[in-house]
Design a protein around this motif. Structure first.
Motif, PDB file in Angstrom:
ATOM      1  N   HIS A 187       0.777  -1.240   0.000  1.00 49.86           N
ATOM      2  CA  HIS A 187       0.000   0.000   0.000  1.00 49.86           C
ATOM      3  C   HIS A 187       0.806   1.287   0.000  1.00 49.86           C
ATOM      4  CE1 HIS A 187      -3.622  -2.337   0.438  1.00 49.86           C
ATOM      5  NE2 HIS A 187      -3.058  -3.001   1.432  1.00 49.86           N
ATOM      6  N   THR A 188       2.124   1.212  -0.065  1.00 50.72           N
ATOM      7  CA  THR A 188       2.881   2.466  -0.106  1.00 50.72           C
ATOM      8  C   THR A 188       3.576   2.607  -1.457  1.00 50.72           C
ATOM      9  OG1 THR A 188       4.954   1.562   0.700  1.00 50.72           O
ATOM     10  CG2 THR A 188       3.355   2.261   2.375  1.00 50.72           C
ATOM     11  N   LYS A 189       4.021   3.819  -1.718  1.00 55.20           N
ATOM     12  CA  LYS A 189       4.725   4.105  -2.964  1.00 55.20           C
ATOM     13  C   LYS A 189       6.036   3.318  -3.030  1.00 55.20           C
ATOM     14  CE  LYS A 189       5.620   8.154  -5.684  1.00 55.20           C
ATOM     15  NZ  LYS A 189       5.351   9.571  -5.837  1.00 55.20           N
ATOM     16  N   LEU A 190       6.730   3.255  -1.877  1.00 57.59           N
ATOM     17  CA  LEU A 190       7.974   2.482  -1.826  1.00 57.59           C
ATOM     18  C   LEU A 190       7.695   1.027  -2.180  1.00 57.59           C
ATOM     19  CD1 LEU A 190      10.971   2.076  -1.077  1.00 57.59           C
ATOM     20  CD2 LEU A 190      10.232   1.725   1.286  1.00 57.59           C
ATOM     21  N   GLY A 191       6.611   0.481  -1.602  1.00 59.57           N
ATOM     22  CA  GLY A 191       6.266  -0.911  -1.856  1.00 59.57           C
ATOM     23  C   GLY A 191       5.977  -1.160  -3.328  1.00 59.57           C
ATOM     24  N   LYS A 192       5.261  -0.220  -3.935  1.00 59.50           N
ATOM     25  CA  LYS A 192       4.951  -0.340  -5.358  1.00 59.50           C
ATOM     26  C   LYS A 192       6.247  -0.357  -6.169  1.00 59.50           C
ATOM     27  CE  LYS A 192       1.610   2.487  -5.968  1.00 59.50           C
ATOM     28  NZ  LYS A 192       1.300   3.904  -6.216  1.00 59.50           N
ATOM     29  N   ALA A 193       7.190   0.508  -5.765  1.00 60.18           N
ATOM     30  CA  ALA A 193       8.470   0.565  -6.481  1.00 60.18           C
ATOM     31  C   ALA A 193       9.239  -0.743  -6.308  1.00 60.18           C
ATOM     32  CB  ALA A 193       9.301   1.741  -5.982  1.00 60.18           C
ATOM     33  N   ILE A 194       9.187  -1.318  -5.111  1.00 64.37           N
ATOM     34  CA  ILE A 194       9.879  -2.594  -4.887  1.00 64.37           C
ATOM     35  C   ILE A 194       9.269  -3.673  -5.780  1.00 64.37           C
ATOM     36  CG2 ILE A 194      10.275  -4.459  -3.208  1.00 64.37           C
ATOM     37  CD1 ILE A 194      10.541  -2.310  -1.052  1.00 64.37           C
ATOM     38  N   ARG A 195       7.935  -3.694  -5.844  1.00 68.80           N
ATOM     39  CA  ARG A 195       7.286  -4.707  -6.699  1.00 68.80           C
ATOM     40  C   ARG A 195       7.605  -4.467  -8.162  1.00 68.80           C
ATOM     41  NH1 ARG A 195       1.413  -4.430  -5.861  1.00 68.80           N
ATOM     42  NH2 ARG A 195       1.739  -2.451  -4.797  1.00 68.80           N
ATOM     43  N   ALA A 196       7.644  -3.195  -8.555  1.00 69.39           N
ATOM     44  CA  ALA A 196       7.946  -2.884  -9.957  1.00 69.39           C
ATOM     45  C   ALA A 196       9.369  -3.310 -10.314  1.00 69.39           C
ATOM     46  CB  ALA A 196       7.748  -1.395 -10.223  1.00 69.39           C
ATOM     47  N   VAL A 197      10.315  -3.036  -9.414  1.00 70.20           N
ATOM     48  CA  VAL A 197      11.702  -3.436  -9.673  1.00 70.20           C
ATOM     49  C   VAL A 197      11.798  -4.960  -9.776  1.00 70.20           C
ATOM     50  CG1 VAL A 197      14.020  -3.532  -8.660  1.00 70.20           C
ATOM     51  CG2 VAL A 197      12.767  -1.369  -8.696  1.00 70.20           C
ATOM     52  N   ALA A 198      11.046  -5.653  -8.913  1.00 63.74           N
ATOM     53  CA  ALA A 198      11.072  -7.113  -8.957  1.00 63.74           C
ATOM     54  C   ALA A 198      10.512  -7.627 -10.283  1.00 63.74           C
ATOM     55  CB  ALA A 198      10.272  -7.694  -7.786  1.00 63.74           C
TER      56      ALA A 198
END
Ligand SMILES: Nc1ncnc2c1ncn2[C@@H]1O[C@H](COP(=O)(O)OP(=O)(O)OP(=O)(O)O)[C@@H](O)[C@H]1O
Ligand SMILES: [Mg+2]
Lengths: 321, 244
Positions: A182-193
């Motif tokens: 639910h956070t922007k950081l989390g979204k970025a981590i998933r996107a990088v993965a």
């Protein structure tokens, strides 16, 4: 033993299994998240966990033996120290060892061997430092507060220690899940993965996200180290190996790269292990003792993986075109 | 501000050379894109079109030559800095995040932005261009059809509100109807003020909407000029439009 005796053992067994499982899950997340963003099995993770455990023992020994401070606060301070040291170590491993290899486009075995190297280095560094001050096997100071019991069922109790571990590990897992989903950081981590290049085309500093992933994994491992030391009461430089291996297994069982998978895998492995450890001797008249629990736990894991090779919540490989 | 930087092209590439190991993929490519233009870079398989775009967005760094954006060299930047300078790149093969929802994909496009109202405004704008996406915001990116994925990739890049949009073969794998739709949208985006560098194999369509064109062949610019002019040029028709 009668049927009802056997049933009566169940609540305690499950509670113990859950405690162990949440500790595995907390470690497993570090393996799974790093694998998710880099495709790397960070074998040094088990030693990052071990260092967290050692730090907590030293903090409890040198800062708090004989202290009036509430034991929960003592544990909280130990957790902050362990998380700081473990998090820093994990980031250092990434910056000093893994990133240079990535920049030079080293084939995947190079970082893997490096990880094993870091692992051995940390074991020996801790052994060396501890040996300077005496025995390198370090007892966790006994704290009577944590041995108090509260009722679980009509006949059973559960220790403050177990409750503390359940609450802390549970909170860590829920927080991480929120962060990633639910956070922007989390979204970025998933996107990088999912796609590193595409993420960089979105303006994401991929190296920074990778570093943060190592930091999160290290912090979780440090906290898990404290909980492990509290639970088992003794830590040495080689403590990381078996829990690390099991946490890695939990990550694979849940589907490596999957965060809910690592949590589920940890809990299943912990519960299986304790269930088998308790019931195998009972059902076999002690022919098969508790010490064989791992063989059965891992046997069941192999069977699960045969039917679900990508792990319980893993993405099927066909999806990653 | 000097008069010189006022008139400098938005994007200028000078003598670009790129290598994959020993393969010399770009052999001195130079071109300009002026503000407000649609410039197309056409050429056949392996001509170096994707390599050129990857070099501009710094996904590929094994290159020499200079890349100037608004008069400043960007060859020293990391890919995320290039994006944040105002260059959006829709890469070959779309590369949408299959495991993120459509909404999350779009939000990733506005990653550098923290102003929630502005993000919402850009989302609405994207949905007016691509109404199909709005109906599917909760759907995972990987479950979209090829054409829908292409639309998502363009919409995602527009979330960056770029000064220039680099598009790598947006027509690839699309049905004629979708191709026409996507080219209409590119024209619309350009009319709204976004400069476009369009890489295409579909030279006919690309020349139809572009102002100027460069023809890339074996890593070199083989021809350049006014798009309408090239469209009526016999050599082009023979070599790239399959009408020879
Ligand atoms: N990763 C790579 N490794 C080695 N050679 C490469 C790589 N990528 C591209 N090339 C080579 O560089 C040259 C240019 O490739 P590029 O992908 O830029 O062509 P393109 O014009 O985009 O072609 P297409 O229309 O088929 O996409 C080709 O000869 C290709 O074989
Ligand atoms: Mg290409």
């Amino acid at each position: 033993m009668t049927y009802s005796d056997i049933l009566m053992l169940l609540p305690v067994t499950l509670a113990d299994g859950l405690v162990l499982g949440l500790v595995y899950a907390t470690i497993a997340l570090g393996y799974s998240m790093v694998y998710g963003v880099l495709g790397l099995i960070n074998f040094a993770h088990s030693e990052i966990f071990m260092v967290g455990a050692i730090v907590s023992v030293e903090v409890m020994t040198y800062a708090f033996v004989g202290s009036d401070l509430h034991p929960i606060i003592q544990i909280a301070v130990a957790m902050v120290c362990a998380a700081t040291v473990s998090g820093t170590l994990a980031v250092a491993a990434e910056r000093i060892a893994y990133r240079p290899l990535r920049i030079r486009k080293a084939p995947f075995l190079a970082p893997l061997i490096t990880a094993i190297g870091i692992s051995l280095f940390l074991q020996d560094a801790v052994r060396f430092i501890e040996s300077l001050f005496g025995q390198f096997i370090r007892p966790f100071p006994s704290i009577p507060f944590f041995d108090q019991q509260i009722p679980l069922t009509a006949n059973d109790t559960i220790s403050y220690k177990s409750v503390t571990i359940l609450v802390i590990a549970g909170t860590m897992l829920l927080t991480l899940n929120y962060l990633v989903q639910h956070t922007k950081l989390g979204k970025a981590i998933r996107a990088v993965a999912l796609d590193r290049k595409a993420a960089s085309l979105m303006g994401v500093n991929v190296d920074r996200i990778i570093m943060i992933t190592f930091l999160i994994g290290g912090i979780l491992a440090g906290v898990a180290g404290v909980l492990y030391a509290l639970q088992f009461g003794r830590v040495d430089p080689f403590t990381g190996f078996i829990p690390g291996l099991k946490a890695f297994t939990a990550a694979v069982l849940g589907g490596i790269g999957s965060i809910p998978g690592a949590m589920l895998g940890g809990v299943i492995l912990g519960i299986l292990e304790v269930l088998i450890g308790t019931y195998a001797p009972i059902f076999t008249n002690n022919v098969i003792g508790t010490e064989y629990k791992d063989i059965f736990a891992f046997g069941i894991l192999i069977i699960i993986l045969i039917f679900k090779p990508t792990g319980l919540l893993g993405r099927s490989t066909t999806e990653k075109v | 501000m000097t008069a010189g930087s006022q008139t400098a092209p938005l994007l200028e590439v000078r003598d670009l050379q790129a290598y994959y190991g020993h393969i010399h993929a770009l052999k001195g490519v130079s071109f300009k894109v002026e503000k407000g233009e649609i410039v197309t870079l056409i050429g056949g398989n392996g001509a170096g079109k994707t390599t050129t775009l990857a070099t501009i967005s710094r996904l590929l760094t094994s290159s020499t030559g200079d890349i100037l954006f608004e008069g400043r060299s960007i060859t020293g930047l990391e890919p995320h800095d290039v994006v944040n300078a105002g260059i959006a790149h829709v890469p070959e093969g779309r590369r949408i995040f299959s495991g993120l929802t459509i909404l999350e994909n779009l939000e990733m496009g506005a990653f550098a932005l923290s102003d929630k109202a502005e993000i919402a405004r850009r989302l609405e704008h994207g949905f007016t261009l691509f109404p199909r996406l709005k109906e599917r915001v909760k759907q995972l990116g990987g479950t979209l059809s090829g054409g829908e994925q292409q639309m998502l990739a363009v919409a995602r890049a527009l979330m960056q509100n770029p000064r220039i949009l680099l598009l790598d073969e947006p027509s690839m794998g699309l049905s004629p109807l979708f191709v026409e739709r996507i080219f209409e949208i590119i024209e619309a985006i350009n009319r709204e003020g976004t400069t476009v560098l369009l890489v295409e194999q579909n030279a006919h369509m690309a020349l139809g909407i572009a102002h100027r064109a460069y023809v890339l062949k074996n890593g070199e610019i083989a021809m350049e000029g006014d798009a309408r002019h090239l469209l009526s040029d016999d050599a082009i028709r023979e070599a790239y439009l399959g009408e020879g």
